[in-house]
Design a protein around this motif. Structure first.
Motif: not given
Ligand code: HAM
Length: 457
Positions: A27-36
């Motif tokens: 899976f990709n990240l949802v656009r505009g979100t990211r993991d910290i």
């Protein structure tokens, strides 16, 4: 038989290629979100601890409101004609038919909570702070995410200018203590009445020049002319230089209020710049508005690290009794990336002791000893799944352990443990039952020298 055989032969499917086993797509990240990621957590912890320390010192209390709120809260609170409500909300209908929105900002939520819990019955002002994720469907770019974090403060139930100044001070101090040389851009946009007159003046100024405006800005001129002042279009920026300024439309009370805010800021030495065109993108503001920018960042389109202001009318708009209030929100994601680009380090969490083991008996004892150390408040590390002492020593070094305890078969039989001083490279054998006392003594002896001077203050 023959027939069956025949038909069987006929029925056997032709040997075809077995369908290729498809491995599932990641899976990709949802656009505009990211993991910290863990590697960045030291920054996030540093900021959180700074925020918590400041808020404690200023008598603010932590509040957390839900991510999901009724959509109407933001439509009414933030304003129908704001960019946030027009374009950026993550809104949906639940299976139960409720219209909900993932909070794009927290001020409206905090006011909802103030009304919902009858906080006007508490001594005023009510001083609150939060550290929460926000959601805006913006075009992702550097410093602009669809899920981002804010540290914010809201002081509810007080109209005095000293509150506005204190909030600007806290937000500026937050950055300063982190090592960011910021200044506050500040303005007053007065009351809705002064603004109505000012809007007329703005429309009168821009209307004859409307053919130089983009389609988007033409709409702003019609619907919410003050939003033109936020436009990034160079033509508007040029026209703005001669545009009327809100300060000339302020009533006496707003003017006095603003003067007092500035006097207080002078008194506490917060650097500020008057920005006659700062209006902010949310509709609820009255009187003071401010934003914080990093002085060292050269980009002309630099992002604000925080913003806030007074919103004396919001509580009534949301169905509460008239309650003056003010607050700010700081963009944590942007501040972390500023610190990183300035190479400002964040302290890594270090351990004091690493517990290493050899053999099954050693592992059992080490497991129990780790728990004993943890209960005694000694920061410890381990790698119980590893067998080799060499690997465990590497772990201990990486984690910055000052001592490593080693328990092997011999130590289990003797009821002892080896304590290795990682700096000196020396080892001693101690009574395993006294391990906590031994380590506490050692820590008391070395800690004052090993702490960097700032942490001693
Ligand atoms: P705001 O100016 O919309 O104000 O947001 C405050 C800060 O959040 C901004 O200065 C910025 O640093 C950060 N921020 C905003 N949008 C994004 C994004 N898409 N990605 C990353 N960071 C972002 C408010 O939200 C008000 N509620 C502040 C306030 C509190 N006013 C009174 N009380």
């Amino acid at each position: 038989m023959n027939k069956i055989h025949k038909s069987n032969t006929w029925a056997v499917p032709k040997k075809t290629e077995a369908p290729a086993k498809k491995s599932p797509q990641p899976f990709n990240l949802v656009r505009g979100t990211r993991d910290i990621l863990p590697i960045d957590q030291s920054y996030w912890r540093k900021l959180y601890e700074e925020a918590e320390g400041l808020c404690d010192a200023y008598g603010l209390e932590r509040i957390e409101t839900p991510v999901l709120e009724e959509t109407g809260l933001f439509v009414r609170g933030v304003g129908k004609q704001t960019e946030i409500v027009e374009k950026e909300m993550f809104s949906f209908e639940t299976a139960g038919g409720d219209n909900v929105t993932m909070r794009p900002e927290a001020t409206a939520s905090i006011c909802r909570a103030y009304i919902y819990h009858g906080m006007w019955n508490q001594p005023q002002p009510v001083k609150l702070w939060y550290w929460s994720p926000m959601f805006r469907h913006e075009r992702p770019q550097s410093g602009r995410y669809r899920e981002f974090w804010q540290f914010g403060a809201e002081i509810l139930g007080e109209e005095d200018a000293v509150i506005d100044a204190q909030l600007a001070l806290i937000s500026w101090r937050f950055l300063k203590d982190l090592g960011i040389d910021a200044s506050v851009r500040i303005n007053s946009i007065g009351t809705p009445e002064c603004r109505a007159n000012y809007k007329n003046a703005l429309v009168a100024y821009f209307r004859p020049k409307r053919n130089r405006l983009s389609e988007d800005d033409k709409k702003k001129l019609l619907k919410n002319p003050m939003r033109l002042l936020d436009s990034k279009d160079p033509a508007v920026i040029e026209m703005k230089a001669e545009a009327p300024q809100i300060v000339d439309w302020l009533d006496e009370s707003s003017k006095n209020h603003f003067m007092r805010v500035l006097e207080y800021l002078d008194e506490v030495g917060v650097p500020y710049q008057l920005d006659p065109f700062l209006v902010r993108g949310l509709d609820y503001y009255t009187k003071t508005v401010f934003e914080l920018y990093d002085n060292a960042e050269e980009d002309v389109n630099k992002n604000a690290l925080g913003g806030g202001g007074r919103y004396d009318g919001l509580m009534e708009i949301l169905g509460g009794r008239p309650t003056p209030a003010a607050g700010f929100g700081m963009g944590i994601d942007r501040i972390v990336s500023r610190l990183k680009s300035m190479n400002i380090a964040a302290p890594q969490r270090k351990i004091d002791v690493f517990v290493a083991q050899l053999g099954e008996g050693g592992r059992k004892k080490a497991l129990a000893m780790f728990e004993e150390l943890r209960l005694a408040g000694i920061k410890s590390g381990e790698a119980f799944a590893k067998g080799s002492i060499k690997t465990q020593m590497e772990f201990a070094n990486r984690a910055g352990a000052r001592w490593t305890i080693i328990i092997g078969q011999k130590e289990v039989l003797d009821g002892t443990a080896i304590v290795r001083d990682m700096d000196a490279g020396t080892q001693e054998i101690v009574d395993a039952r006294k391990i906590v006392q031994v380590l506490q003594k050692k820590m008391a002896q070395v800690q004052p020298e090993t702490l960097p001077p700032t942490e001693l203050l």
